[in-house]
Write an enzyme that holds these catalytic residues in place. Structure first.
Site, mmCIF file in Angstrom:
data_model
loop_
_atom_site.group_PDB
_atom_site.id
_atom_site.type_symbol
_atom_site.label_atom_id
_atom_site.label_comp_id
_atom_site.label_asym_id
_atom_site.label_seq_id
_atom_site.Cartn_x
_atom_site.Cartn_y
_atom_site.Cartn_z
ATOM 1 N N SER A 297 -1.274 -1.815 -0.583
ATOM 2 C CA SER A 297 -0.434 -2.929 -0.171
ATOM 3 C C SER A 297 0.952 -2.412 0.150
ATOM 4 O O SER A 297 1.352 -1.325 -0.265
ATOM 5 C CB SER A 297 -0.355 -3.995 -1.267
ATOM 6 N N GLY A 298 1.677 -3.209 0.915
ATOM 7 C CA GLY A 298 3.043 -2.877 1.296
ATOM 8 C C GLY A 298 3.755 -4.132 1.724
ATOM 9 O O GLY A 298 3.263 -5.247 1.540
ATOM 10 N N LYS B 255 -6.525 -6.010 6.805
ATOM 11 C CA LYS B 255 -5.136 -6.133 6.356
ATOM 12 C C LYS B 255 -4.736 -7.604 6.393
ATOM 13 O O LYS B 255 -4.699 -8.219 7.462
ATOM 14 C CB LYS B 255 -4.189 -5.303 7.226
ATOM 15 N N ASP C 278 8.108 2.833 14.163
ATOM 16 C CA ASP C 278 8.006 3.075 12.715
ATOM 17 C C ASP C 278 7.004 4.193 12.440
ATOM 18 O O ASP C 278 6.188 4.094 11.521
ATOM 19 C CB ASP C 278 7.601 1.807 11.989
#
Length: 713
Positions: free
Chosen positions: A442-443, A461, A549
């Site tokens: 998770s993030g 996700k 990113d």
């Protein structure tokens, strides 16, 4: 002005108040009262659902049966009082059907000989049917207070009330699931729980996180002080269970816990949450009633003010007119400023609407046009700006003082453009088509689970609870849906069932690159990663997509160690649909990405393009060479500042780096963006480097632990 002024004042006040009523003629306070009455019934059905699921497990049927009977009686009594529609009565009967025979047997003291599979099937069917009923009932409750697509009557307090109610429902789902599986007779039977039931639990966990985050962020301070204790479990055991489900999704390990004890602890928490919900409801209704009373007083004052300024010229100035003017001015001075402002802004809210036109025309509803005297229409008055707005002039308009809450955005959910028929047909996957297995990680952007989809292992996700997470979900769906490259993670589809939004992607057995670098790496790892990532980024840039990113944790590895660029939630397209470049300083100057990998021009909020991704790539190369983070000796922000300020301090490369590799890394992190090579050139240079490496250089690159440059703490 006498009778004419009083008549206009009465008509104005009547029209102001008329738009505060719903089509059914109920005020917002009435509608909130109706919503809370429905929520009382919802609470009773939530209780019935939880204890029914516990009963169907079978191991403690004799303890749960009397509670089920009492819960059903409570629900039936309130249903009768509220005259529940036949359709929803039928839904409740369907949900109860799975438990009718087990309940009768338990109450009669008869032992049943049902198989484990039959018990699990009954539990799953009841759980799913009750959840469907609850979803309909809660949506119906809050549909009562929506007016013309906005909830401006309620603002943040109402949004908090709804989010808190939905958080309670998600917690009730968790109670029903946990009490059901812990009541099953064997641990093996827990493994038979249906994929739809597991998916419902995933949804419940995601909704708890979503609504809890929303309440903490948006609840007014006075409201937060009331409901804060309802946001977390007081019981240590329940907190640990919830943490286990969130962090690992290992519900099977919960089997063997005393289900009746869990039922009591969950019920204490949910009953307390209901009490807080009632307090919040009362607080909201009191506030709304007070606001309406204040507005009625001040709207009457405004009505008299408008009647005064619109008086026929013949009576201005006059002794009676001047006396009324002085009295109104004194009332305006003495009026509560905030309440008066709300009333004024209420009038401004009507500007340009049919209500506004009728207010300014002052036509009597009792006298149709063409009948009776022609109504007076004033010329545009030369009053101060706020009064000019009030009287229909073209002064500056003011925004409403009430927070406007767009339905479906609080809590956030995806924009409608992703829910059209063509998109769903091409990419849509039903939540219940996924068979969730376990949590991967998770993030900030969400939680990822391993799952089965049509016999294939996939990664799912689930978008996180913030607006940024949901925007990232939307961006990633748009980008991944039209990409196909061996070094970019494959997109299989998306779940679009608000408030649950998921990305379904290929499952990469090798995990992410950052995790791989904590272990020994095989021979050829550096060159394979460097070229694979560069190839994937070359493809993205050829499609005019800027990643923004790129870092080691956003590179996944297949079972055979093929690098796959992923997590395009912050990506941006550099071209419009007609293929015209739109990258401009005002478009791509925001600080996006992760500090340690962020290009200097991004941190400085300067215009940036694809060369910013090349800089981030250089930091990934540093990671692969050293098995350490860039600038690991300082904080993330200081690392970014080191790159962006002064001459631009770069991470120290280890001794022994092959000259060609050093030259490539240094070219990629050049302080001048235009001097950095494009990824197409990087791929060609890597191919040349691969062909020209000496055995010694190759052995240096193949060091399994890398070449650290920072002392490990």
């Amino acid at each position: 002005m006498g009778g004419d002024g009083g008549s206009m004042r009465r008509r104005y006040s009547m029209r102001i108040n008329s738009v505060r009523m719903s089509a059914a003629g109920r005020t917002p306070v009435d509608r909130v009262f109706t919503a809370d009455a429905i929520m009382n019934l919802v609470h009773l059905i939530q209780r019935e659902r939880g204890v029914t699921c516990a009963l169907l497990g079978g191991s403690r049927a004799e303890s749960f049966a009397p509670v089920v009977r009492a819960a059903r009686r409570d629900v039936d009594k309130v249903m009768e009082e509220q005259c529940w529609p036949a359709a929803r009565c039928a839904c409740l009967a369907k949900a109860r059907a799975s438990a009718d025979h087990p309940l009768a047997d338990a109450l009669a003291g008869r032992r049943t000989s049902r198989s484990d599979a039959a018990r699990v099937d009954a539990f799953c069917r009841a759980f799913e049917d009750y959840n469907s009923l609850m979803r309909q009932e809660i949506d119906h409750a809050f549909a009562q207070v929506k007016v013309d697509g906005y909830e401006w009557e309620l603002g943040k307090m109402y949004a908090t009330y709804e989010a808190f109610a939905r958080l309670k429902e998600a917690t009730g789902k968790e109670r029903a699931f946990v009490c059901g599986i812990t009541s099953l007779p064997t641990k093996k039977s827990v493994e038979l729980v249906s994929q739809r039931t597991r998916a419902d639990l995933i949804v419940a966990l995601n909704e708890q996180q979503l609504h809890r985050t929303f309440v903490k962020k948006h609840a007014p301070r006075t409201v937060m002080q009331i409901i804060e204790t309802g946001l977390t479990y007081e019981s240590t055991e329940l907190r640990n269970i919830h943490r286990t489900l969130e962090e690992t999704f290992d519900y099977i390990s919960l089997w063997g816990v005393n289900s009746y004890s869990l039922w009591l602890k969950y019920s204490v928490h949910i009953d307390r949450t209901r009490q807080l919900q009632v307090l919040l409801d009362q607080l909201m209704r009191n506030a709304m009633t007070k606001e309406e009373e204040d507005e009625n007083v001040n709207e009457d004052l405004i009505a008299r003010t408008m009647a005064l300024v619109h008086a026929p010229p013949a009576v201005k100035p006059g002794e009676a007119w001047e006396g009324q003017r002085d009295a109104i001015m004194r009332e305006l001075v003495d009026a509560d400023a905030d309440a008066l402002k709300r009333a004024l802004l209420r009038v401004v809210d009507l500007a340009g609407t049919e209500e506004d036109a009728s207010l300014r025309s002052f036509d009597s509803p009792r006298s149709p046009r063409g009948v009776g005297p022609e109504p007076f229409r004033a010329a545009r008055p030369m009053w101060p700006n706020w009064l000019s707005c009030l009287c229909g002039g073209n002064g500056a308009t003011a925004p409403s003082s009430r927070p406007r809450v767009v339905p479906g955005r609080l809590p956030p959910q995806a924009a409608g453009k992703f829910e059209n028929a063509s998109f769903v047909q091409k990419f849509g996957i039903g939540l219940y088509e996924l068979q969730f297995q376990h949590k991967i990680g998770s993030g900030a952007a969400g939680t990822t689970y391993a799952a089965d989809f049509k016999g294939k292992r996939v990664a799912v996700k689930v978008a996180g609870s913030s607006e940024v997470s949901l925007d990232g979900w939307e961006a990633e769906v748009v980008v991944l849906g039209y990409l196909n490259h061996v070094n970019v993670v494959s997109f299989l589809g998306a779940v679009m069932e608000p408030p649950t939004h998921c990305l379904v992607m290929e499952f990469c057995e090798g995990g992410d690159l950052s995790a791989a670098l904590t272990r020994s790496t095989p021979k050829g790892f550096f060159m394979r990663m460097a070229r694979g990532i560069a190839s994937g980024m070359e493809y993205l840039h050829s499609k005019s997509i800027l990643h923004r990113d790129l870092k080691s944790s956003n590179v996944l590895l297949s079972a055979d160690l093929e690098a796959k660029v992923t997590d395009l939630g912050l990506s941006v397209a550099l071209r419009t649909e007609d293929d015209e470049t739109i990258a401009r300083a005002h478009v791509l100057t925001s600080e996006i990405g992760t500090y340690r990998w962020m290009a200097p021009e991004v941190l400085r909020h300067e215009w940036y393009v694809t060369s910013a991704d090349v800089f981030s790539y250089s930091m990934v190369l540093f990671e692969i060479l050293t098995h350490q983070l860039p600038h690991a000796d300082r904080t993330p922000l200081k690392a970014a500042l080191s790159n962006a300020t002064g001459d631009g301090e770069r991470p120290r490369l280890p001794e022994g780096v092959p000259p060609a590799v050093r030259a490539l890394v240094e070219a990629c992190w050049d302080s001048m963006p235009h001097r950095r090579p494009a990824f197409a050139d990087i791929v060609r240079r890597l191919d040349a480097i691969e062909a020209e490496l000496t055995p010694e250089e190759r052995a240096w690159l193949d060091a399994p632990e890398g070449h650290p440059v920072y002392t490990k703490a």
